[in-house]
Scaffold this motif. Sequence first.
Motif, mmCIF file in Angstrom:
data_model
loop_
_atom_site.group_PDB
_atom_site.id
_atom_site.type_symbol
_atom_site.label_atom_id
_atom_site.label_comp_id
_atom_site.label_asym_id
_atom_site.label_seq_id
_atom_site.Cartn_x
_atom_site.Cartn_y
_atom_site.Cartn_z
ATOM 1 N N PRO B 59 -22.098 -50.597 -2.109
ATOM 2 C CA PRO B 59 -22.846 -50.479 -3.367
ATOM 3 C C PRO B 59 -22.247 -51.247 -4.537
ATOM 4 O O PRO B 59 -22.960 -51.559 -5.484
ATOM 5 C CB PRO B 59 -22.857 -48.968 -3.645
ATOM 6 C CG PRO B 59 -21.813 -48.384 -2.794
ATOM 7 C CD PRO B 59 -21.556 -49.305 -1.659
ATOM 8 N N SER B 60 -20.963 -51.544 -4.467
ATOM 9 C CA SER B 60 -20.351 -52.252 -5.595
ATOM 10 C C SER B 60 -20.014 -53.703 -5.234
ATOM 11 O O SER B 60 -19.225 -54.340 -5.921
ATOM 12 C CB SER B 60 -19.091 -51.513 -6.043
ATOM 13 O OG SER B 60 -18.231 -51.292 -4.950
ATOM 14 N N SER B 72 -13.488 -49.419 -3.281
ATOM 15 C CA SER B 72 -13.299 -47.963 -3.199
ATOM 16 C C SER B 72 -14.591 -47.261 -2.786
ATOM 17 O O SER B 72 -14.554 -46.278 -2.033
ATOM 18 C CB SER B 72 -12.814 -47.425 -4.538
ATOM 19 O OG SER B 72 -13.778 -47.672 -5.539
ATOM 20 N N THR B 73 -15.733 -47.763 -3.251
ATOM 21 C CA THR B 73 -17.009 -47.138 -2.871
ATOM 22 C C THR B 73 -17.240 -47.296 -1.366
ATOM 23 O O THR B 73 -17.723 -46.371 -0.711
ATOM 24 C CB THR B 73 -18.177 -47.781 -3.631
ATOM 25 O OG1 THR B 73 -18.080 -49.198 -3.514
ATOM 26 C CG2 THR B 73 -18.168 -47.397 -5.088
ATOM 27 N N ALA B 76 -15.003 -44.917 0.474
ATOM 28 C CA ALA B 76 -15.523 -43.542 0.380
ATOM 29 C C ALA B 76 -16.706 -43.345 1.327
ATOM 30 O O ALA B 76 -16.812 -42.309 1.995
ATOM 31 C CB ALA B 76 -15.938 -43.253 -1.063
ATOM 32 N N ALA B 80 -17.132 -40.812 4.484
ATOM 33 C CA ALA B 80 -18.232 -39.843 4.564
ATOM 34 C C ALA B 80 -19.003 -40.010 5.875
ATOM 35 O O ALA B 80 -19.378 -39.013 6.510
ATOM 36 C CB ALA B 80 -19.165 -40.033 3.377
ATOM 37 N N PHE B 97 -29.015 -39.216 3.954
ATOM 38 C CA PHE B 97 -28.100 -38.755 2.906
ATOM 39 C C PHE B 97 -27.747 -39.900 1.950
ATOM 40 O O PHE B 97 -27.809 -39.753 0.725
ATOM 41 C CB PHE B 97 -26.817 -38.186 3.530
ATOM 42 C CG PHE B 97 -25.686 -38.043 2.544
ATOM 43 C CD1 PHE B 97 -25.726 -37.063 1.558
ATOM 44 C CD2 PHE B 97 -24.609 -38.916 2.563
ATOM 45 C CE1 PHE B 97 -24.703 -36.954 0.620
ATOM 46 C CE2 PHE B 97 -23.581 -38.815 1.635
ATOM 47 C CZ PHE B 97 -23.632 -37.826 0.665
ATOM 48 N N LEU B 98 -27.400 -41.047 2.521
ATOM 49 C CA LEU B 98 -27.000 -42.178 1.682
ATOM 50 C C LEU B 98 -28.171 -42.692 0.845
ATOM 51 O O LEU B 98 -27.999 -43.058 -0.317
ATOM 52 C CB LEU B 98 -26.411 -43.297 2.549
ATOM 53 C CG LEU B 98 -25.061 -42.936 3.189
ATOM 54 C CD1 LEU B 98 -24.671 -43.952 4.245
ATOM 55 C CD2 LEU B 98 -23.979 -42.846 2.120
ATOM 56 N N VAL B 99 -29.364 -42.696 1.440
ATOM 57 C CA VAL B 99 -30.552 -43.125 0.689
ATOM 58 C C VAL B 99 -30.847 -42.130 -0.434
ATOM 59 O O VAL B 99 -31.261 -42.534 -1.526
ATOM 60 C CB VAL B 99 -31.767 -43.272 1.640
ATOM 61 C CG1 VAL B 99 -33.062 -43.432 0.859
ATOM 62 C CG2 VAL B 99 -31.568 -44.468 2.567
ATOM 63 N N ARG B 101 -28.780 -40.712 -2.223
ATOM 64 C CA ARG B 101 -27.808 -40.933 -3.304
ATOM 65 C C ARG B 101 -27.980 -42.309 -3.960
ATOM 66 O O ARG B 101 -27.936 -42.439 -5.170
ATOM 67 C CB ARG B 101 -26.377 -40.812 -2.764
ATOM 68 C CG ARG B 101 -26.024 -39.412 -2.280
ATOM 69 C CD ARG B 101 -26.194 -38.421 -3.441
ATOM 70 N NE ARG B 101 -25.718 -37.094 -3.098
ATOM 71 C CZ ARG B 101 -26.517 -36.078 -2.771
ATOM 72 N NH1 ARG B 101 -27.823 -36.259 -2.714
ATOM 73 N NH2 ARG B 101 -26.008 -34.880 -2.529
ATOM 74 N N TYR B 102 -28.148 -43.329 -3.129
ATOM 75 C CA TYR B 102 -28.158 -44.702 -3.657
ATOM 76 C C TYR B 102 -29.529 -45.358 -3.636
ATOM 77 O O TYR B 102 -29.694 -46.454 -4.143
ATOM 78 C CB TYR B 102 -27.195 -45.571 -2.844
ATOM 79 C CG TYR B 102 -25.738 -45.234 -3.050
ATOM 80 C CD1 TYR B 102 -25.033 -45.757 -4.131
ATOM 81 C CD2 TYR B 102 -25.067 -44.401 -2.175
ATOM 82 C CE1 TYR B 102 -23.704 -45.452 -4.322
ATOM 83 C CE2 TYR B 102 -23.734 -44.086 -2.357
ATOM 84 C CZ TYR B 102 -23.053 -44.617 -3.435
ATOM 85 O OH TYR B 102 -21.732 -44.313 -3.628
#
Lengths: 194, 180
Positions: B59-60, B72-73, B76, B80, B97-99, B101-102
């Motif tokens: 994501p970053s 770090s993202t 993490a 997870a 789950f990831l969708v 959140r992001y």
Amino acid sequence: MTSALVDGTSPGAEVHRRHTAKWVAGVALVVGAALVALLATRPPQTATEVDTPLVGQTAPAIGGSTLGGGSFDLAALRGRWVVVNFFASWCPPCQQEQPDLVAFAYAHRTPGDAVLVGVVFDDSDSTARAFMRSTGASWPAVFDPGGQIALDYGVRGPPETFLVSPDGIVVAHFDGPMTEASLDYWLARAKGTG
Amino acid sequence: MSDPAHRPSRPWRPWVPWVPWVALAIVVGVALGLGASRGGTAPTPTQRADAIDAVIRCPSCEGISVADSSASTAVAIRGAVAARVRAGESDAQIYAFLVSRYGPGILLRPPVHGWTEWVWVVPPAALAMAAAGLAVVLLRRRRRRRRRPVPVSAEDRALVERALWERSRHLGQPDAMRVR
């Protein structure tokens, strides 16, 4: 003997070339000065509201030890508006927004008012603590080893800020440095008075 | 040194033109069989987590998977994913789950539903249709050639008959061949 004669070019052509060079240099100078003026007077970068899946959902749990040595639990703040701010001491936009966050926290210091909570993003506790202390920040900042809280909130990079309603719902997500005015605006809007 | 004219004429074998196609079918069948048999064993949790990490966007970062990033993202998310695989969650549950959140942009491969289905369906379908069309055209052309013999003019016929006659005379054979 002039260089034009040495080169074999006519004196007229040499003069024309010098004129052209002066014009080109003048235009480049003006464009450069305009660019510098534009960058110097540009307003600082501010946060933008982003539409993420978490908006409208229950805010993920935030809990753990704070940089001040205490413990924190977001669930204990039910009934109050909460501003959750992910930050790092190494991030320039975080340094930019910090005075505004300090001003916002001071303006909302009365009991029961909106409360600010920091979450350390990819930073050591010592440097984050020093950053908070040096800027006069007094709100709780939760340490997030492993970035689990950031992952639960879908944070990509600091600073990112979430507005959580008194019933624990994420009502807005901002990417970039916040200002005191924008925080007050969004808080009033979320309360329905803006 | 052998004379090409003395080469014995071989009887026509109707199956000869099909040999390359049969060989191609065997190769494709064997390749598909091998490919299908390789996926027979269940992946280990580590293999599953690695496969999921490879299709999750960092994501970053810019356009790379969390498997290829040390941000770090990404670290993490890898943690997870590994924890959720160990907990027995399915791939679909982990992606969901990831969708949640992001957003869907966290997946390097877009989900297959709605309009995106066409992205996956249309190219193979178009390829199959093109192959079928080509096969039909080639077959039709072949049949047309067989059905319609090339018209031979009287001049050409005379030329060939003369050449055959000269050949048979040269070889000392009776003039048995005639152009039909």
